[in-house]
Scaffold this active site. Structure first.
Site, PDB file in Angstrom:
ATOM      1  N   CYS A 136     -11.896  -0.525  16.800  1.00 32.16           N
ATOM      2  CA  CYS A 136     -11.858   0.717  17.598  1.00 32.16           C
ATOM      3  C   CYS A 136     -13.273   1.027  18.073  1.00 32.16           C
ATOM      4  O   CYS A 136     -14.207   1.065  17.269  1.00 32.16           O
ATOM      5  CB  CYS A 136     -11.304   1.867  16.761  1.00 32.16           C
ATOM      6  SG  CYS A 136     -11.447   3.452  17.596  1.00 32.16           S
ATOM      7  N   THR A 151     -10.757  16.043  27.487  1.00 36.11           N
ATOM      8  CA  THR A 151     -11.432  16.868  26.480  1.00 36.11           C
ATOM      9  C   THR A 151     -11.108  16.368  25.074  1.00 36.11           C
ATOM     10  O   THR A 151     -11.962  16.380  24.196  1.00 36.11           O
ATOM     11  CB  THR A 151     -11.024  18.344  26.645  1.00 36.11           C
ATOM     12  OG1 THR A 151     -11.218  18.723  28.004  1.00 36.11           O
ATOM     13  CG2 THR A 151     -11.860  19.245  25.760  1.00 36.11           C
ATOM     14  N   CYS A 161       2.880  20.040  32.661  1.00 33.73           N
ATOM     15  CA  CYS A 161       3.647  21.276  32.535  1.00 33.73           C
ATOM     16  C   CYS A 161       4.077  21.775  33.909  1.00 33.73           C
ATOM     17  O   CYS A 161       5.002  22.559  34.045  1.00 33.73           O
ATOM     18  CB  CYS A 161       2.897  22.327  31.729  1.00 33.73           C
ATOM     19  SG  CYS A 161       1.287  22.733  32.349  1.00 33.73           S
ATOM     20  N   ASP A 213      -5.435  21.315  27.153  1.00 33.10           N
ATOM     21  CA  ASP A 213      -4.250  20.801  27.836  1.00 33.10           C
ATOM     22  C   ASP A 213      -4.562  19.465  28.513  1.00 33.10           C
ATOM     23  O   ASP A 213      -3.859  19.056  29.415  1.00 33.10           O
ATOM     24  CB  ASP A 213      -3.757  21.818  28.878  1.00 33.10           C
ATOM     25  CG  ASP A 213      -4.801  22.107  29.941  1.00 33.10           C
ATOM     26  OD1 ASP A 213      -5.921  21.556  29.852  1.00 33.10           O
ATOM     27  OD2 ASP A 213      -4.510  22.864  30.873  1.00 33.10           O
ATOM     28  N   ASN A 214      -5.647  18.792  28.087  1.00 33.18           N
ATOM     29  CA  ASN A 214      -5.990  17.538  28.776  1.00 33.18           C
ATOM     30  C   ASN A 214      -6.627  16.535  27.826  1.00 33.18           C
ATOM     31  O   ASN A 214      -7.296  16.901  26.856  1.00 33.18           O
ATOM     32  CB  ASN A 214      -6.897  17.829  29.973  1.00 33.18           C
ATOM     33  CG  ASN A 214      -8.271  18.279  29.543  1.00 33.18           C
ATOM     34  OD1 ASN A 214      -9.150  17.464  29.288  1.00 33.18           O
ATOM     35  ND2 ASN A 214      -8.453  19.588  29.416  1.00 33.18           N
ATOM     36  N   PHE A 215      -6.413  15.250  28.142  1.00 36.47           N
ATOM     37  CA  PHE A 215      -6.868  14.182  27.251  1.00 36.47           C
ATOM     38  C   PHE A 215      -8.354  13.878  27.411  1.00 36.47           C
ATOM     39  O   PHE A 215      -8.970  13.338  26.502  1.00 36.47           O
ATOM     40  CB  PHE A 215      -6.020  12.921  27.431  1.00 36.47           C
ATOM     41  CG  PHE A 215      -4.780  12.953  26.594  1.00 36.47           C
ATOM     42  CD1 PHE A 215      -4.853  12.667  25.242  1.00 36.47           C
ATOM     43  CD2 PHE A 215      -3.555  13.307  27.136  1.00 36.47           C
ATOM     44  CE1 PHE A 215      -3.724  12.721  24.442  1.00 36.47           C
ATOM     45  CE2 PHE A 215      -2.419  13.376  26.348  1.00 36.47           C
ATOM     46  CZ  PHE A 215      -2.502  13.075  24.997  1.00 36.47           C
TER      47      PHE A 215
HETATM   48 ZN   LIG Z   1     -10.437   4.891  16.037  1.00 41.29          ZN
END
Ligand SMILES: [Zn+2]
Length: 349
Positions: free
Chosen positions: A251, A137, A192, A133-135
């Site tokens: 990236c 992780t 949430c 539920d988290n970015f």
């Molecule tokens: Zn990438």
């Protein structure tokens, strides 16, 4: 592991093998697969249920949390007896899945996945499923996926909408390509807690993740980069084409192999838990805790319940849950400093 062809119980999967793109060969590939599911809450419990029924040979389920009554609205693998039993989610899930399909191997991992342990958990893993539920992780998963060349499937839900993306290193865009500024700042996005969530969007996005998982595990890799966006309240489904997302080829993850989450540079050790009025505290130097001896100490000042996995203790306004791996969840506050103070007061620094 029995093979589908040698096992008279193979008829269990015959509706699936009759589906031409899978067939007997695809079923064997599922049997031979190992999947790491990170998080066994709303998305994760649905995914675990479907992948175990589909005959994925080995499912590793990593979850740091315990069950609460408010989980039952959307976490379809669990029931009231699991809450009464006081098991962590990963253990409750493994017990349930063993009854659903005894032919597959389920390994519960009661741990908070972090930069120090995720590589070890990925040993022999063919695919990683996002049930978190988290970015923070998710960016950690994105790093380890690229480094170890393991595909992963992102899924996230809020309110009545959700998103999913299949990420194959060297073939598709990654999460960092999609979000070049990294995770959203804490407190800047709805959670949430503020926006709520309805169960149908969970089933919808988790189903997409399961279908993508079956495709990847049977060798049907995606041919392009896409983000699926679903809004069940507005009845919208659309795909965002990500083919041209990273044309400059800069990236940090895909192109430069600069793994800032996996190195620990970006990792934090305390987290406010979404919708729970709770804070989790992590102590990397503390790998285990003698729950019984802590319980003995706390019994003198209040009510304690303890089993081999965790200890719960109620203070005047908060509750402390200690896990055998040394983590703590302080419920009744969303203030990290307050949580640390309660921990120090009752458990010790
Ligand atoms: Zn990438």
């Amino acid at each position: 592991m029995t093979t589908p062809n040698s096992n008279p119980g193979f008829s269990r999967y015959n509706r699936q093998t009759r589906f031409a793109p899978i067939g007997d060969q695809g079923q064997q590939q599922l049997f031979d697969s190992t999947v790491l599911l990170v998080g066994c809450g709303a998305l994760g419990s649905f995914i675990a249920n479907i992948l175990a029924r589909s005959g994925v040979g080995h499912l590793l389920i990593a979850d740091r949390d315990f069950l609460e009554i408010s989980n039952l609205q959307r976490q379809v693998l669990f029931d009231e007896s699991d809450i009464e039993a006081g098991f962590p989610k990963a253990v409750a899930a493994a017990r349930k899945l063993a009854v659903i399909n005894s032919e597959v191997k389920i390994t519960p991992i009661v741990k908070d996945i972090d930069y120090q342990n995720i590589q070890q958990m990925c040993n022999g893993v063919d695919l990683i499923l996002d049930g978190t539920d988290n970015f923070e992780t998710r960016f950690l998963i994105n790093d380890v996926s690229n480094k170890l060349n393991i595909p992963w499937i992102y899924g996230g839900c809020l309110g009545a909408s959700g998103q999913s993306m299949t990420i194959v290193p060297g073939k598709t865009a990654c999460l960092h390509c999609l979000m070049p500024d990294g995770p959203p700042q804490a407190g800047t996005s709805p959670t949430c807690d503020t926006a709520g969530i309805i169960a149908p969007i969970i089933a919808n996005i988790a189903s997409v993740q399961c279908a993508e998982a079956i495709k990847v595990l049977t060798g049907n890799l995606p041919s392009d980069s896409r983000l699926l966006i679903v809004d069940l309240w507005e009845s919208h489904v659309r795909h965002l084409d990500l083919q041209n997302l990273n044309q400059s080829k800069n990236c940090p993850v895909c192109d430069q192999q600069n793994y800032r989450w996996l190195s620990g540079e970006k990792s934090s050790f305390s987290a406010i838990l979404c919708g729970r009025n709770s804070v989790q505290l992590n102590f990397p130097e503390q790998q285990s805790m003698d729950l019984e001896s802590v319980a003995d100490k706390l019994r003198e000042i209040g009510d304690v319940s303890v089993n081999q996995f965790m200890l719960r203790f109620q203070t005047a306004n908060e509750a402390i849950t200690l896990f055998a791996d040394g983590r703590a969840i302080i419920s009744g506050t969303d203030d990290i400093a307050r949580a640390k103070s309660i921990y120090t007061q009752y458990i010790g620094a």
